[in-house]
Design a protein around this motif. Structure first.
Motif, PDB file in Angstrom:
ATOM      1  N   PHE A  75      35.724  35.579  49.299  1.00 26.28           N
ATOM      2  CA  PHE A  75      36.771  35.029  50.151  1.00 26.28           C
ATOM      3  C   PHE A  75      36.267  34.697  51.546  1.00 26.28           C
ATOM      4  CE2 PHE A  75      39.454  36.863  46.870  1.00 26.28           C
ATOM      5  CZ  PHE A  75      40.377  35.843  46.690  1.00 26.28           C
ATOM      6  N   ALA A 100      44.584  41.432  45.095  1.00 23.80           N
ATOM      7  CA  ALA A 100      43.222  41.022  44.720  1.00 23.80           C
ATOM      8  C   ALA A 100      42.874  41.723  43.419  1.00 23.80           C
ATOM      9  CB  ALA A 100      42.227  41.378  45.815  1.00 23.80           C
ATOM     10  N   ASN A 139      35.218  41.255  46.986  1.00 24.09           N
ATOM     11  CA  ASN A 139      36.004  40.189  47.626  1.00 24.09           C
ATOM     12  C   ASN A 139      35.209  39.372  48.636  1.00 24.09           C
ATOM     13  OD1 ASN A 139      38.378  40.430  46.257  1.00 24.09           O
ATOM     14  ND2 ASN A 139      39.415  41.650  47.796  1.00 24.09           N
ATOM     15  N   ALA A 163      39.256  43.234  42.834  1.00 26.82           N
ATOM     16  CA  ALA A 163      39.007  44.384  43.702  1.00 26.82           C
ATOM     17  C   ALA A 163      39.848  45.581  43.274  1.00 26.82           C
ATOM     18  CB  ALA A 163      39.315  44.023  45.156  1.00 26.82           C
TER      19      ALA A 163
END
Length: 259
Positions: A103, A72, A100, A75
């Motif tokens: 998501f 990610a 995140n 992140a």
């Protein structure tokens, strides 16, 4: 049953399996072809993050573990300054979680298409999913009607995307120690984030959220452990949601009713 009959049955079974696999193979190729133009950019973005990990003080094994486990980029970049500043672990995890949160929305959109799969497979697909792969899949399959090849199409998007990211990230990790710091890699990382963020600003609510988050990040710059970033992200998200629910949606509803 003689040998000739057995061979005939075997040929029939193979033909049947081939007929079943043909749509899946075609869907996988279609997914790969759709995602192909994005792979170079994904690899370049992964390389920037790989270099940033090494430059922030992580060892090569630590950087390898991070890129393989986290997968990610946003992140990872958000957590690296916190790791370098030795911030509390809960701050690092909270920051990565907030970055995140998109998501969760992606999962809510993608989940109904594959609710019939075992949870382990869904968990695995969730790990290798990315922003672009989810967006491209939903563009191809906007409805929940059962269509052959959906899963193969998704894999055709996801697997090349994952390999492109990891390839770029690994290159960045191993090249990071050889690249002079004065090349301004931090600025390159900022540009990379902007290149990904700008296309995501799809309406006025998202734009307002970005502007508010930017202003808060500047005003809260002096907060300890770089908590200003966390505050800015949360306030920006709340702003975008409030504007979406209180202004944009009622406006669209009035427009539909008027038509």
């Amino acid at each position: 049953m003689n040998a000739g009959d057995m061979n005939a049955d075997e040929r029939v079974n193979r033909q049947a399996l081939g007929a079943v696999d043909a749509p899946n193979r075609e869907a996988w190729r279609a997914g790969f072809k759709t995602g192909l133009p994005t792979l170079f950019g994904i690899a370049a973005w992964g390389m920037v993050v790989g270099i940033a990990m090494v430059k922030s003080g992580l060892s090569v094994p630590q950087a390898l573990g991070m890129t393989l486990l986290v997968f990610a980029g946003s992140a990872q970049l958000a957590s690296l300054p916190l790791i370098a500043a030795q911030a509390p672990i809960w701050v690092i995890f909270a920051t990565a979680l907030v970055v995140n949160l998109r998501f969760v929305i992606f999962s809510a959109l993608l989940g109904p298409h594959f609710a019939h799969l075992p949870w382990r497979q869904r968990f695995y697909l969730g790990y290798i999913s990315g922003d672009l792969t989810v967006a491209l899949f939903l563009q191809r399959y906007p409805t929940l009607e059962p269509i052959a090849g959906k899963l193969s199409y998704l894999k055709g998007l996801m697997f090349p995307n994952w390999f492109a990211w990891q390839t770029g990230s690994l290159i960045g990790i191993f090249l990071g120690s050889a690249i002079p710091a004065e090349w301004g890699l931090g600025f390159a990382g900022t540009l990379a984030i902007l290149c990904i963020t700008v296309p995501l600003i799809i309406n006025n609510a998202a734009l307002c959220g970005v502007l508010v988050a930017g202003a808060i990040s500047v005003l809260a710059y002096d907060l300890p452990y770089k908590l200003g970033l966390l505050v800015a992200v949360v306030v920006g998200m709340v702003t975008a949601m409030v504007i979406e629910e209180t202004i944009l949606k009622p406006r669209e509803k009035r427009k539909v009713d008027h038509d």
